[in-house]
Write an enzyme that holds these catalytic residues in place. Structure first.
Site, PDB file in Angstrom:
ATOM      1  N   MET A   1      59.057  29.942 -86.735  1.00  0.00           N
ATOM      2  CA  MET A   1      58.436  29.000 -87.668  1.00  0.00           C
ATOM      3  C   MET A   1      57.352  28.172 -87.003  1.00  0.00           C
ATOM      4  SD  MET A   1      59.750  29.763 -90.466  1.00  0.00           S
ATOM      5  CE  MET A   1      59.186  28.475 -91.574  1.00  0.00           C
TER       6      MET A   1
ATOM      7  N   VAL B   1      65.408  24.527 -82.715  1.00  0.00           N
ATOM      8  CA  VAL B   1      66.604  25.190 -83.256  1.00  0.00           C
ATOM      9  C   VAL B   1      67.346  24.309 -84.266  1.00  0.00           C
ATOM     10  CG1 VAL B   1      67.086  26.829 -81.414  1.00  0.00           C
ATOM     11  CG2 VAL B   1      67.788  24.450 -81.157  1.00  0.00           C
TER      12      VAL B   1
ATOM     13  N   SER C   1      65.977  23.672 -92.327  1.00  0.00           N
ATOM     14  CA  SER C   1      66.256  24.316 -93.610  1.00  0.00           C
ATOM     15  C   SER C   1      67.406  23.645 -94.338  1.00  0.00           C
ATOM     16  CB  SER C   1      66.617  25.789 -93.468  1.00  0.00           C
ATOM     17  OG  SER C   1      66.330  26.286 -92.236  1.00  0.00           O
TER      18      SER C   1
ATOM     19  N   HIS D   1      59.341  21.368 -95.271  1.00  0.00           N
ATOM     20  CA  HIS D   1      60.063  22.636 -95.104  1.00  0.00           C
ATOM     21  C   HIS D   1      59.207  23.819 -95.546  1.00  0.00           C
ATOM     22  CE1 HIS D   1      63.615  25.351 -96.467  1.00  0.00           C
ATOM     23  NE2 HIS D   1      63.238  25.652 -95.240  1.00  0.00           N
TER      24      HIS D   1
ATOM     25  N   GLU E   1      58.705  22.640 -99.370  1.00  0.00           N
ATOM     26  CA  GLU E   1      59.518  21.534 -99.899  1.00  0.00           C
ATOM     27  C   GLU E   1      59.231  20.291 -99.063  1.00  0.00           C
ATOM     28  OE1 GLU E   1      63.611  23.474-101.663  1.00  0.00           O
ATOM     29  OE2 GLU E   1      63.470  23.335 -99.504  1.00  0.00           O
TER      30      GLU E   1
ATOM     31  N   ASN F   1      67.084  26.695-101.338  1.00  0.00           N
ATOM     32  CA  ASN F   1      68.240  27.360-100.719  1.00  0.00           C
ATOM     33  C   ASN F   1      69.535  27.018-101.449  1.00  0.00           C
ATOM     34  OD1 ASN F   1      66.715  28.693 -98.853  1.00  0.00           O
ATOM     35  ND2 ASN F   1      66.927  27.113 -97.283  1.00  0.00           N
TER      36      ASN F   1
HETATM   37  P1  NAI Z   1      63.542  29.989 -83.364  1.00  0.00           P
HETATM   38  O1  NAI Z   1      64.863  30.128 -82.722  1.00  0.00           O
HETATM   39  O2  NAI Z   1      62.672  31.154 -83.561  1.00  0.00           O
HETATM   40  O3  NAI Z   1      62.692  28.910 -82.543  1.00  0.00           O
HETATM   41  C1  NAI Z   1      63.209  27.686 -82.110  1.00  0.00           C
HETATM   42  C2  NAI Z   1      62.409  27.273 -80.872  1.00  0.00           C
HETATM   43  O4  NAI Z   1      62.729  25.928 -80.552  1.00  0.00           O
HETATM   44  C3  NAI Z   1      62.742  28.093 -79.618  1.00  0.00           C
HETATM   45  O5  NAI Z   1      61.553  28.624 -79.116  1.00  0.00           O
HETATM   46  C4  NAI Z   1      63.347  27.084 -78.665  1.00  0.00           C
HETATM   47  O6  NAI Z   1      63.002  27.335 -77.310  1.00  0.00           O
HETATM   48  C5  NAI Z   1      62.723  25.799 -79.150  1.00  0.00           C
HETATM   49  N1  NAI Z   1      63.442  24.598 -78.768  1.00  0.00           N
HETATM   50  C6  NAI Z   1      64.764  24.391 -78.704  1.00  0.00           C
HETATM   51  N2  NAI Z   1      65.010  23.127 -78.297  1.00  0.00           N
HETATM   52  C7  NAI Z   1      63.815  22.527 -78.124  1.00  0.00           C
HETATM   53  C8  NAI Z   1      63.405  21.227 -77.709  1.00  0.00           C
HETATM   54  N3  NAI Z   1      64.298  20.299 -77.390  1.00  0.00           N
HETATM   55  N4  NAI Z   1      62.094  20.960 -77.645  1.00  0.00           N
HETATM   56  C9  NAI Z   1      61.184  21.901 -77.951  1.00  0.00           C
HETATM   57  N5  NAI Z   1      61.510  23.154 -78.333  1.00  0.00           N
HETATM   58  C10 NAI Z   1      62.813  23.452 -78.413  1.00  0.00           C
HETATM   59  O7  NAI Z   1      63.822  29.216 -84.742  1.00  0.00           O
HETATM   60  P2  NAI Z   1      62.999  29.290 -86.120  1.00  0.00           P
HETATM   61  O8  NAI Z   1      63.503  30.383 -86.934  1.00  0.00           O
HETATM   62  O9  NAI Z   1      61.564  29.175 -85.820  1.00  0.00           O
HETATM   63  O10 NAI Z   1      63.492  27.943 -86.817  1.00  0.00           O
HETATM   64  C11 NAI Z   1      63.014  26.678 -86.442  1.00  0.00           C
HETATM   65  C12 NAI Z   1      63.425  25.650 -87.471  1.00  0.00           C
HETATM   66  O11 NAI Z   1      62.865  26.013 -88.716  1.00  0.00           O
HETATM   67  C13 NAI Z   1      64.904  25.543 -87.712  1.00  0.00           C
HETATM   68  O12 NAI Z   1      65.223  24.205 -87.986  1.00  0.00           O
HETATM   69  C14 NAI Z   1      65.137  26.421 -88.908  1.00  0.00           C
HETATM   70  O13 NAI Z   1      66.275  26.052 -89.634  1.00  0.00           O
HETATM   71  C15 NAI Z   1      63.892  26.147 -89.687  1.00  0.00           C
HETATM   72  N6  NAI Z   1      63.504  27.195 -90.627  1.00  0.00           N
HETATM   73  C16 NAI Z   1      63.628  28.518 -90.302  1.00  0.00           C
HETATM   74  C17 NAI Z   1      63.246  29.503 -91.201  1.00  0.00           C
HETATM   75  C18 NAI Z   1      63.347  30.944 -90.851  1.00  0.00           C
HETATM   76  O14 NAI Z   1      63.292  31.775 -91.767  1.00  0.00           O
HETATM   77  N7  NAI Z   1      63.453  31.306 -89.593  1.00  0.00           N
HETATM   78  C19 NAI Z   1      62.690  29.141 -92.537  1.00  0.00           C
HETATM   79  C20 NAI Z   1      62.527  27.732 -92.731  1.00  0.00           C
HETATM   80  C21 NAI Z   1      62.955  26.820 -91.814  1.00  0.00           C
END
Ligand code: NAI
Length: 702
Positions: A317, A394, A422, A443, A455, A493
């Site tokens: 994201m 995360v 999310s 979002h 959102e 959702n």
């Molecule tokens: P992802 O796992 O691909 O990426 C998360 C990233 O955050 C990782 O690169 C990780 O190294 C980094 N990270 C962890 N702790 C950190 C910190 N303290 N400081 C900086 N970076 C840090 O996750 P994704 O899928 O991109 O999701 C990210 C957020 O977006 C979550 O809250 C998720 O619920 C939300 N989201 C995800 C969707 C999806 O379809 N994947 C859709 C809409 C929202």
């Protein structure tokens, strides 16, 4: 007749210019008066024996002609509409029949009737600006191009390309439009008129000289059966406008007489206009327009537009958000704690830009400039100058709270603090900071570059100015915001989950994955629910289900099949197996072994596809009604618009609440109550629906 929507001028060189400039409006549109005015101007031009040519232009900043005035069309009786359509055909026919060459000089959107008027010209030049878009999106509104567009476009670019554009209602920007032949040249805005005059020297388009000859008489024979099959498979007969547009395009291309082809366009649109599906699609269009411009009354969003943003977390994201923002001119810091994720995130951004260049959404230069607006950061950097921070790390409350606590020390008092979570509570997250009033949810949906809905989640302590600013920001970056009160699962959702878990439950009870998914495809969803679970991942779906069942235990639970799939390692597409087996080429077939995970306790009598779809759709309606009753959003339109834009909920049904209206609350409640008695308490109808059934009310009263 008062002339006021179009200016007509003649130069000493014998070149006439028609400038569309509707008074007191940012847009030009076609209504009856404008068409009549155009007709009168064209008659004046035709009467000028010394005329050399005609150029059509617009005086507006970002619109050539946006198409018909839908507000007016919506109010028309069938008879008035027929007259209006015929008037447009006649006037555009007058333009096409001028003996002098004609050029449309397009800057801004030339859509629907706005592009049909350009199609009636001999040549088309357009500015390369981002606001310039051309095309015939009528099928998206349940209509067809009926001012000659279905007939003239195939003659200009060939039947296959015209079908592709018209059936999908595509509206490409200048560069892809040039490649397709929709426009003849791209010219900077300031040189548009000069370039148009230069095109006049080419004389009439050869097409207009062989006026009514069929472009390809074998079209019907050669490609028609194939196209018909394809359209039938894609639309499942649910989109009559697409079928009628297909017939009009193929019929028009093969017809000897333009008159017949135009008559066919008129008849088709006449049959479509009064249908429920067209009404719903037009209403959705208005809901989207509303989302583009809406604001909280009386609340300022602050003076300064958001120009620089930090994105925390460079995963799926974060990278997608950083790319989108940088492409819209923002400077972005992309920060992750893991240097390899920073590098991977930048590679993802690079890939998105490369794909954009391939699809001609950007030039190489724009892509390079966009990419260079992002600064990767693997260590902490000062964020005091940031207007906005979007956290996309995360999905863990403690991780996010730590990030927000740290942000407190390194951002300015003006910085808006947003999270892309999310499902986690914005209010709880905000409580971890010293400035909860500046914390908000923004979002985005995945994939960021193709999902229009965002959102905007307002926590209990979020200041109204921040909500306004966030919504304005989302509008400015070209996405469609829906303002939602903080609540588990937010809006989309929350409504989607009962539907997905019901699909899983129906599978547990013996329905096959294909039956469940086909049932919803027949209903009009873009993808079956079990395939959607495979896309999302069984682990993530189970997580969301667990969060929501904790909040709404009376209606929601985690279906047993999900932990079963997780234990087997069948997480869905990312694992190669889930409800389906997925191969490297994105092909899929049912995973026969998944059936062995059924507990077998509650086999149901086989249900028809209609009955399966009905159960799943009823649960979406019910949850949507709960959301509305809880005041998560202001109006039924917010729910419907968000569900169609965010999940692809069958657009021609107008969204879950509009669909509920078409069934009637009494029927919805009756069926939910019956199911609640027979099959489980989670079908219990929402009190709002029960009350509506008793009083005979609808969600949409007009
Ligand atoms: P992802 O796992 O691909 O990426 C998360 C990233 O955050 C990782 O690169 C990780 O190294 C980094 N990270 C962890 N702790 C950190 C910190 N303290 N400081 C900086 N970076 C840090 O996750 P994704 O899928 O991109 O999701 C990210 C957020 O977006 C979550 O809250 C998720 O619920 C939300 N989201 C995800 C969707 C999806 O379809 N994947 C859709 C809409 C929202």
């Amino acid at each position: 007749m008062t002339m006021q929507n179009i200016r007509l001028e003649r130069g000493d060189d014998g070149v006439w210019t028609l400038t569309f400039d509707r008074p007191n409006s940012a847009a030009n549109v076609f209504d009856r008066a404008t068409l009549e005015e155009l007709g009168a101007h064209l008659a004046a031009v035709a009467a000028d024996a010394a005329a050399r040519g005609l150029v059509l232009m617009s005086a507006k900043d970002s619109i050539f002609v946006a198409g018909v005035d839908l507000r007016v069309v919506r109010q028309m009786s069938a008879g008035d509409l027929a007259v209006f359509i015929e008037l447009g055909q006649t006037v555009f026919g007058q333009l096409a029949a001028l003996r002098i060459p004609t050029v449309a000089a397009i800057h801004g959107a030339a859509l629907g009737g706005g592009y049909e008027v350009a199609l009636a010209c001999d040549w088309r030049v357009a500015s390369p600006d981002a606001c310039t878009k051309v095309g015939l999106p009528e099928t998206k509104l349940g209509l067809i191009p009926a001012w000659g567009g279905s007939t003239r476009l195939p003659h200009l670019i060939g039947v296959p390309k015209a079908l592709d554009l018209i059936l999908a209602g595509k509206t490409p920007g200048a560069r892809p439009a040039r490649k397709l032949g929709l426009i003849d040249e791209i010219v900077p805005r300031e040189h548009l008129r000069t370039a148009a005059v230069a095109w006049l020297a080419r004389g009439k388009h050869p097409r207009s000289l062989v006026h009514s000859a069929p472009m390809n008489a074998v079209v019907d024979l050669a490609i028609a059966p194939h196209v018909r099959r394809d359209v039938e498979a894609k639309t499942r007969g649910l989109y009559p406008a697409v079928q009628k547009a297909m017939e009009a395009v193929m019929g028009g291309a093969a017809k000897w007489h333009e008159v017949d082809a135009l008559k066919r366009e008129r008849e088709a649109i006449g049959e479509l206009i009064g249908t429920e599906s067209t009404r719903n699609l037009v209403s959705l269009f208005f809901l989207q327009e509303r989302a583009k411009h809406r604001a909280l009354p009386g609340v300022s969003a602050g003076e300064r537009a958001i120009a620089c943003a930090a994105v925390i977390g460079a995963g799926v994201m974060g990278a997608g958000i950083a790319q989108w923002l940088s492409a819209r001119g923002l400077r972005v810091i992309l920060r992750d704690i893991d240097p390899t994720r920073v590098a991977a995130g930048m590679a993802t951004v690079g890939g998105l830009y490369t794909a954009g260049v391939r699809r001609r959404l950007f030039t190489e230069h724009e892509a390079r400039a966009g990419f260079s607006r992002i600064s990767p950061a693997a260590t902490e950097v000062p964020l005091r100058r940031m207007d906005l921070v979007i956290e996309a790390a995360v999905e863990k409350m403690d991780v996010k709270q730590n990030i927000f606590r740290r942000l407190d020390d390194i951002v300015s008092d003006e910085t808006l603090l947003a999270t892309n979570t999310s499902a986690l509570s914005i209010t709880e997250l905000a409580a971890a900071t010293k400035r909860p009033e500046r914390v908000i949810g923004i979002h985005f949906f995945n994939p960021v570059h193709s999902m229009q809905l965002v959102e905007v989640i307002v926590g209990r302590s979020t200041a109204p100015e921040c909500a306004q600013r966030a919504r304005r920001f989302v509008q400015r970056i070209g996405k469609l915001p829906v303002l939602v009160k903080d609540s588990p699962g937010f809006l989309v959702n929350r409504i989607l989950l009962p539907y997905l878990t019901e699909a899983a439950r129906l599978f547990e009870r013996g329905a096959s994955a294909i039956e469940v998914d086909e049932a919803m495809l027949d209903f009009g969803m873009p993808m079956g629910p079990l395939r959607l679970i495979d896309e999302v991942g069984a682990d993530i779906a189970a997580d969301v289900a667990a969060t929501l069942s904790a909040a709404f235990p009376e209606r929601m639970s985690v279906p047993a099949i999900l932990p079963g799939l997780i234990a087997a390692g069948w997480l869905g597409r990312k694992a190669g197996k889930g409800f389906y087996v997925h191969d490297a080429k994105d092909a899929w077939k049912p995973n026969d072994d998944a059936a062995n995970l059924r507990t077998g306790a509650q086999q149901v009598v086989p249900l028809s596809r209609e009955a399966l779809a009905h159960r799943m759709a009823l649960l979406m309606i019910n949850e949507a009604a709960h959301c509305l009753a809880e005041g998560l959003v202001e109006a039924p339109g917010d729910v419907d618009f968000a569900m169609v834009t965010g999940t692809g909920f069958a657009p021609f049904r107008g969204g879950p609440l509009c669909y509920a209206d078409s069934l009637g609350a009494r029927r919805v409640v009756g069926e939910l109550s019956r199911l609640a008695e027979q099959s489980g308490a989670h079908y219990q109808p929402c009190p709002l629906l029960v009350e509506m059934a008793q009083t005979g009310k609808h969600f949409y009263e007009d």
